[in-house]
Write an enzyme that holds these catalytic residues in place. Structure first.
Site, PDB file in Angstrom:
ATOM      1  N   GLU A 119       0.839  -1.208   0.000  1.00 27.27           N
ATOM      2  CA  GLU A 119       0.000   0.000   0.000  1.00 27.27           C
ATOM      3  C   GLU A 119       0.869   1.251   0.000  1.00 27.27           C
ATOM      4  OE1 GLU A 119      -3.005  -0.369  -0.791  1.00 27.27           O
ATOM      5  OE2 GLU A 119      -3.127  -2.523  -0.408  1.00 27.27           O
ATOM      6  N   GLU A 132      -0.326  -0.711  -9.888  1.00 27.32           N
ATOM      7  CA  GLU A 132       0.096  -1.968  -9.258  1.00 27.32           C
ATOM      8  C   GLU A 132       1.595  -2.178  -9.435  1.00 27.32           C
ATOM      9  OE1 GLU A 132      -1.433  -4.709  -6.697  1.00 27.32           O
ATOM     10  OE2 GLU A 132      -2.388  -2.949  -7.589  1.00 27.32           O
TER      11      GLU A 132
END
Ligand code: ZN
Length: 510
Positions: free
Chosen positions: A272, A301
């Site tokens: 994250e 990502e």
């Protein structure tokens, strides 16, 4: 040369104001979503669903306002005169793309979809508690209908999946992805088989009791040391970790801990944090515009996986940080070496859960989901047959059968809270892009591994800032990867990385 848009200054500022209004409403909705996933009491669920649907509808209506279309039309000719990468030309280009996409979708559909998604999510949560797949099957059938309806708004697309893929990975198509994924699967399956036949790596040192507050404290210190700015963010606990941004100056991380598994919080946090570093470091001049975002799910990502895996699961990184981790958990880790730890966090195993999968098997999980989504959208797979199809794909690619629906078809929230189609390809694109970018960074800065060993992240961060972060959504994923690496997105850098690292770890010639 800075661009002033002097002749049409008022028109351009009208555009900025209108786009900022949309952005503000979207950000307010994001605050409500963040609260729902962190602190909202269960009782708030119905009202929160309604509030979110209302905000989304208002944002959608503002984004589809024909006056906005006219402004964009008038500015389009002028934007051509300015450099492609300028703030102004990029803003007009991206805003126009968003406008063209949004105006195809009726506001009434958006409201219907939002309402269904709230109901479907609740049914999924119940199904996971006790009901099994049957509980959620009718909802998923409706989600499939809605996904096809979405695709029908974009009749120019070759296949229904394409308009859904474009939502998160602009410029990608199902055909390109099928080609890329079939090459990747062909290379990965034999690697997984070779590793599965080798003696397994010992991971017992990770499965002890690790007090959760200490885990969170260590993760926070680690993220701060790397470069996550807590004065412009925060970390909270949640069930399904995510990163959310309300402004370039307010980018929040959520994470989860497991008392008996240290890797959960460590790698969730690094993952994250990778998303958050991207969003915190977008050029501030782009604040409150549609450019103040990650450019695609694949690029986003790539940033989370780069920090989680290429940095966070490297030997160099833990040479620096393992003694500090031992300081937090002296009783549990005091007797083990950095080598034991490095090996344990990189164990490869064919297991049923995607989010817990290692770097080698992870993409197989993703590609199965992609294949099933496309099959459902094209009417080749009925929703009621999904659990069986899921299990047979797992048997085919990973040699395992999930023990129950929670370990199988119910494990990911995506199809139950969003749409079917375009939900998963970004994860594998992210892994491929992360390796491609990191390989380029290492070529340009061979000192990076030594820097990591010393806990010095400035060279890598500056490189990412200059090449990726600051641009926000100015470039598509293809443009960005090509600008940085001189190549289109491809599988070779990822495979070179996997073969070298896991060949060493398992003493195999992969
Ligand atoms: Zn992610």
């Amino acid at each position: 040369m800075p661009i002033s848009f002097s002749d049409s200054g008022s028109l351009y500022s009208q555009l900025i104001t209108r786009l900022r209004d949309v952005r503000d409403i979207q950000s307010a909705a994001a605050v409500l979503q963040w609260d729902r996933a962190t602190y909202m009491p269960l009782g708030g669920a119905t009202a929160r669903g309604r509030q979110l649907a209302t905000l989304r509808q208002v944002a959608h209506e503002k984004l589809c306002d024909p006056v906005l279309g006219e402004i964009l039309e008038q500015l389009d000719g002028e934007a051509q005169q300015y450099p492609y990468e300028s703030d102004e030309a990029s803003l007009i280009r991206v805003a126009r793309r968003d406008y063209e996409q949004a105006r195809r979708v009726p506001a009434e559909f958006m409201a219907r979809l939002s309402h269904h998604q709230t109901e479907s999510y609740l049914a999924w949560a119940e199904a996971r508690e006790a009901g099994g797949f049957e509980r959620v099957c009718p909802y998923l059938e409706k989600t499939l209908d809605l996904s096809r309806e979405w695709a029908s708004f974009f009749p120019e697309c070759d296949r229904p999946a394409d308009s859904l893929i474009a939502l998160s990975d602009e410029g990608m198509t199902s055909r390109v992805l099928e080609e890329l994924f079939s090459q990747l699967r062909g290379e990965l399956v034999p690697i997984v088989e070779a590793i599965a036949a080798a003696p397994p790596i010992e991971t017992k040192l990770l499965q002890q009791e690790f007090p959760e507050t200490a885990q969170l404290n260590f993760c926070a210190k680690l993220m701060e040391r790397i470069g996550y700015d807590f004065s412009r963010g925060r970390q909270d606990a949640t069930l399904h970790p995510f990163t959310t941004s309300f402004s370039i100056n307010d980018v929040r991380i959520t994470t989860r801990t497991d008392l008996h598994n240290l890797t959960e919080s460590l790698f969730c946090s690094l993952h994250e944090m990778g998303h958050a570093l991207y969003e915190q470091n977008i050029d501030l001049a782009l604040e409150a515009t549609p450019l103040a975002d990650g450019t695609s799910s694949g690029i986003h990502e790539s940033q989370s996986r780069l920090w989680e895996n290429l940095v966070g699961r490297s030997r160099a990184f833990w040479e620096c940080f393992y003694p500090r981790l031992q300081g937090f958990f002296l009783r549990q880790l005091g007797q083990s070496s950095v080598c034991d730890f490095y090996r344990a966090i990189n164990r490869v195993a064919c297991t049923p859960i995607r989010t817990a999968a290692d770097e080698v098997t992870y993409n197989l999980h993703v590609m199965i989901r992609f294949e099933l989504e496309v099959a459902m959208l094209e009417g080749k797979l009925a929703v009621e047959d999904l659990p069986e199809a899921w299990n047979s794909c797992y048997e085919r690619d990973l040699g395992i059968t999930p023990a129950n629906a929670n370990e199988g078809v119910l494990q990911d929230v995506h199809w139950y809270a969003k749409l079917i189609g375009g939900q998963f390809q970004g994860y594998t694109l992210g892994n491929l892009i992360a390796s491609q970018l990191f390989e380029t960074a290492l070529k340009q800065h061979p000192e990076i591994p030594v820097d990591l060993e010393r806990g010095n992240f400035s060279t890598l961060l500056t490189w990412l800032q200059r090449n990726v972060y600051r641009h926000g959504r100015k470039f598509t994923a293809d443009e960005l990867v090509d600008r940085i690496t001189g190549m289109p997105i491809h599988i070779d850098p990822f495979l070179r990385y996997i073969r070298s690292k896991y060949g060493d770890l398992y003493h195999l010639d992969l």
